[in-house]
Design a protein around this motif. Sequence first.
Motif, mmCIF file in Angstrom:
data_model
loop_
_atom_site.group_PDB
_atom_site.id
_atom_site.type_symbol
_atom_site.label_atom_id
_atom_site.label_comp_id
_atom_site.label_asym_id
_atom_site.label_seq_id
_atom_site.Cartn_x
_atom_site.Cartn_y
_atom_site.Cartn_z
ATOM 1 N N ARG A 1 2.890 8.282 10.786
ATOM 2 C CA ARG A 1 1.493 8.633 10.506
ATOM 3 C C ARG A 1 1.053 9.755 11.447
ATOM 4 N N ARG A 2 1.891 10.750 11.586
ATOM 5 C CA ARG A 2 1.661 11.836 12.523
ATOM 6 C C ARG A 2 0.320 12.515 12.261
ATOM 7 N N GLY B 1 -2.531 11.068 12.464
ATOM 8 C CA GLY B 1 -3.536 10.101 12.069
ATOM 9 C C GLY B 1 -4.173 9.412 13.271
ATOM 10 N N LEU B 2 -5.078 8.491 12.977
ATOM 11 C CA LEU B 2 -5.796 7.782 14.030
ATOM 12 C C LEU B 2 -4.854 6.950 14.875
ATOM 13 N N ASP C 1 -1.664 7.399 15.350
ATOM 14 C CA ASP C 1 -0.812 8.292 16.141
ATOM 15 C C ASP C 1 -1.556 8.784 17.377
ATOM 16 N N ARG C 2 -2.802 9.186 17.219
ATOM 17 C CA ARG C 2 -3.575 9.676 18.365
ATOM 18 C C ARG C 2 -3.830 8.559 19.375
#
Length: 320
Positions: free
Chosen positions: A125-126, A128-129, A131-132
């Motif tokens: 899910r690079r 995405g939420l 990932d962050r």
Amino acid sequence: MPVVWLVGRKLVRALLTLLFAVTVTFLLLRLLPGDPALALASPNMTEETRAAILASYGLDRPLLTQYVLYLGQLVQGNLGVSFTQSIPVVDVLAARLPWTLLLTGAALVLTVLLGVPLGVWAASRRGGLLDRAVQVLGVTGQSVFVPSVAVLLLFVLGVRLGWLPIGGAYDTGVYGNAWYLSVARHLVLPALSLTLVQLGAYVLTIRSTLIDALGQDYTTLARANGLSPRRVLWKHALRNALLPATTLVGLQLGFLVGGAVLTETVFAYPGIGRGIYEAVTQLDYAVLQGAFLLLAATVVVANMVTDLVYGLLDPRVATR
């Protein structure tokens, strides 16, 4: 390069590293402030009594002589006698080593079990939420001090909420299955403290190597052959991304050992780390030398094995 030659070269390097660690430890301990004789007797002792105590442990001899004698004892497997407990250092360490192995082993297993899925989910899910959030937590985890996390968990989960014990390795007066349950409950907080600090580096490594693997030709070919994204991710990309992560597990063992020294002190956990703390306060050179040698040997052997495994799995690095 032949495997025997590779193993031999790594072994020689490991022995030289251990010799360096032994030498540095020996010299640094002699620079500690204080008088070891005061830990063995009264501060009001006469000069003759102090000299007799130092002579009985060979501490009155020149530094070079002490060093040579110490190396001679090490070759024979003799770590000396504890100044304060008057028992062989081997026995002191043997009583504490299982607890440190249990703590570091539990932390390492937790790191892998949590790190792999978190790293995979972040990579898949690079941007995405999730990932962050994983990246922020990963960087934060690498920035905090182990005792800070340990004290925070102890205060919140142990003192304020009362969910878990705040010290020791088990409750007294319990036996059988209740004893094992007590050991497990006392293990949670120190193991979780080490895991939270080590988890960030592992998750970020899994994420970055997996993102790189997903951009390689073999994953593109797998998608072109009609394989589902889930199968490409878990079977093809992750398999190749785990090689650097496997190496990191071995390298992290050194950080786990160092962190265990601090964590055991916070939670009064009866491992090698707690023993080092007590030996420092008592200026027990023999126990400190034995404990540092054991920890150094653990880290060196783990790194050597990791290096060998990496070299066997990836021949491109076997010639280093």
